[in-house]
Write an enzyme that holds these catalytic residues in place. Structure first.
Site, PDB file in Angstrom:
ATOM      1  N   GLY A 170     -21.284  -0.855  48.443  1.00  0.00           N
ATOM      2  CA  GLY A 170     -20.121  -0.690  47.579  1.00  0.00           C
ATOM      3  C   GLY A 170     -20.529  -0.299  46.177  1.00  0.00           C
ATOM      4  N   GLY A 171     -19.518  -0.177  45.311  1.00  0.00           N
ATOM      5  CA  GLY A 171     -19.789   0.238  43.945  1.00  0.00           C
ATOM      6  C   GLY A 171     -20.599  -0.754  43.151  1.00  0.00           C
ATOM      7  N   ASP A 219      -6.758  -3.494  42.365  1.00  0.00           N
ATOM      8  CA  ASP A 219      -7.526  -2.580  43.220  1.00  0.00           C
ATOM      9  C   ASP A 219      -7.139  -2.776  44.693  1.00  0.00           C
ATOM     10  OD1 ASP A 219      -9.267  -0.478  43.567  1.00  0.00           O
ATOM     11  OD2 ASP A 219     -11.068  -1.712  43.651  1.00  0.00           O
TER      12      ASP A 219
END
Length: 589
Positions: free
Chosen positions: A304-305, A423
């Site tokens: 993931g980020g 988000d």
């Protein structure tokens, strides 16, 4: 008479050290308790904790975690340890001065007001201090150099000898400001200046001159370490090479020093937060325990980020997902957000945080394991994957949408503080063994009061395609919990269509804009086509989902329903639903 060799032996016997890599450097006049007494000045002993933190034992305050030691300016920054929910109360009621240490920083006055007021940004006033407040008293910290006409007339002085720590910024001392005051209020951070006869002034002069300070036991005097002066004549070409080599070494050392200081600031930020949440956070694990849980990170689930996710297993056999955060991302804020939100709540439709690790710059979050991955896998694989088509049938879509809605409703209304996720998207909706949805990834979340109708953000948060219009421009309205409602609506539209609902302004104009396509189908009474034949009951479910989603993505936040209303709409009959107005400003054809 002291000799150069005896002076040199002091630094050999008493080398600089620290409790952890990147932690505060411990050197004369300080010493570790494991070092000989002659390595430090009287009363300036430090110790290392089991967590490798640097600890000062203050005679009156007790154990304090050392955050920084500024030898040139002669002060030490500390945070009192303990489970106190109101560290400022302890500071006010404790005699902080000792033979060696005196409180140091900008003077501040504690005032108590009978009514609450909101200080202006330019005023050096912090508060109200919630842990000291009640229905009739609202305390504030005011800089002693701030004119008192900025506070209401009903305020009374409680204490006028508080100190707010100075902050060094590019070698300049920053005086009282709201940010430094809030750190003292929340965590009890304070500074002490030390003073020891025959040592203090000499050592400060040494440090200002860039030379370490030592101590001669024979004369009981401090001294500065002498600079070496070896002169050699070498060829000009060698000189150039040596200069270049030295430049590279200096640049590398500077980079490492800045990186170490940056990492320590992040570590401090995280640890201050963990001290505050000490009574409510989930289980804390060491990094070696995390390696054992993940079997040395041998089963990677994804990237993931903010880091990588690995499958693991707790000692009791419970399967878990372990997210290992990269310290270069997020400045520790994602880690703090996760623990501050899902670390303290439990809901059937919110993924559970079981534990965490914070060890220096290494941080990890341990969640319950979701065997069916994320909703994203099933949405965007429908066209080519028969298995995914069979799983994402209308009845299940309704169950998933209702579960997500209930999870968001709980975040907005069911907690002590409202949690705004910011988000919501398919990849952040995880599915358990029975395909029950659970909201995850609270790295961008924000806490606010339930009665707070407007939220202030410094920048847009979220993922393109799911971000509410008001997060881009305040011309569309104010940012609030309705921003999550918009993201939810876009997720439902994607789930129905199996296609990405991208912003029409950023896509090829020949592409279909899913919200507009769905709106035209609903208004004209057309059916929403699927890749397989469906019953009339399933068609009604699809129409219900479409109507609810279109209400949720109204560009004007005022027109969007609350998540409580959304849950009711999803559980009510199709006939009870009103058709929504056109949710977007225009067609982009």
């Amino acid at each position: 008479m002291a000799t150069a060799s005896s002076d040199e032996s002091f630094f050999q016997n008493c080398p600089a050290s620290n409790c952890r890599e990147g932690g505060p450097e411990i050197r004369f006049p300080f010493r570790l308790e494991t070092s000989p007494p002659s390595c430090g000045a009287p009363g300036m002993k430090l110790r290392c904790s089991k967590e490798a933190d640097t600890i000062l034992v203050h005679p009156n305050l007790g154990l304090c975690k050392v955050i920084a030691i500024e030898y040139r300016y002669r002060f030490i920054d500390v945070i009192p340890l303990g489970a106190s929910k109101c560290p400022l109360q302890k500071i006010i009621s404790t005699n902080l001065s000792t033979d060696v240490y005196r409180p140091y920083g900008d003077y501040a006055t504690l005032v108590s007001c009978s009514t609450e007021f909101r200080p202006r940004n330019q005023d050096r006033v912090a508060g109200p201090i919630s842990c000291l407040s009640n229905t009739s008293q609202f305390p504030y910290l005011v800089s002693s150099f701030q004119p008192m006409d900025v506070i209401p007339l009903d305020c009374m002085v409680v204490s006028n000898d508080l100190r707010i720590p100075y902050v060094l910024n590019n070698e300049r001392i920053v005086l009282f400001n709201n940010e430094t005051a809030e750190v003292t209020i929340a965590f009890g951070k304070m500074s002490f200046r030390w003073s020891v006869p025959n040592i203090t002034n000499v050592c400060q002069d040494c440090e200002i001159g860039g030379r370490p300070c030592g101590f001669r036991s024979e004369t009981r005097q401090a001294f500065c370490k002498k600079h070496r002066s070896h002169v050699k004549v070498i060829a000009a070409t060698s000189s150039v090479a040596m200069i270049l080599f030295a430049s590279v070494i200096v640049a590398a050392a500077l980079y490492l020093a800045l990186k170490s200081r940056y990492n320590e600031e992040i570590h401090l930020k995280v640890e201050m937060f963990l001290n505050t949440y000490s009574t409510s956070k989930p289980t804390r694990y060491t990094f070696s325990e995390v390696k054992k849980i993940t079997r040395r990170f041998n089963n990677k689930l994804g990237q993931g980020g903010f880091g990588s996710v690995y499958k693991g297993e707790l000692s009791n056999g419970v399967p878990v997902a372990v997210k290992v955060l990269e310290n270069s991302k997020g400045e520790g804020q994602e880690f703090i957000n996760e623990i501050a939100t899902i670390g303290t709540i439990h809901h059937a439709n919110v993924v559970r945080l079981l534990g965490f690790c914070s060890e220096g710059s290494r941080r990890a979050l341990i969640y319950e394991f979701m065997p069916n991955a994320s909703l994203e896998k099933y949405i965007f694989s429908q066209a080519s994957d028969t298995f995914c088509q069979e799983k994402l049938i209308p009845n299940r879509m309704l169950e998933i949408a209702t579960g997500i809605a209930k999870g968001i409703e709980y975040l907005h209304q069911g907690c002590k503080q409202r949690i705004l996720h910011f988000d919501i998207k398919p990849s952040n909706i995880l599915l358990d063994y029975s395909f029950k949805p659970k909201i995850s990834d609270f790295g961008l979340a924000k806490l606010c009061a339930k009665d707070q109708s407007i939220v202030t953000l410094t920048a847009a948060r979220g993922t393109m395609g799911y971000i509410a219009p008001e997060l881009y421009s305040r011309n569309f309205g104010t940012v609030s919990y309705k921003s999550d409602v918009y993201s939810f609506g876009m997720v439902v539209l994607e789930m129905m269509s199996g296609q990405s609902s991208s912003d029409p302004q950023t896509e090829n104009k020949n592409d279909v804009y899913i919200p507009e396509w769905v709106y035209e189908k609903i208004i004209t009474g057309q059916e929403l086509e699927l890749s397989r034949e469906i019953t009339q009951g399933e068609k009604d479910i699809m129409r219900k989902l479409a109507i609810v989603a279109l209400w949720c993505i109204q560009w004007n936040p005022v027109n969007r329903p609350s998540m409580t209303k959304v849950v009711n709409m999803l559980t009510d009959s199709l006939q009870s639903l009103k058709l929504p107005p056109k949710p977007f400003v225009s067609s982009f054809g």
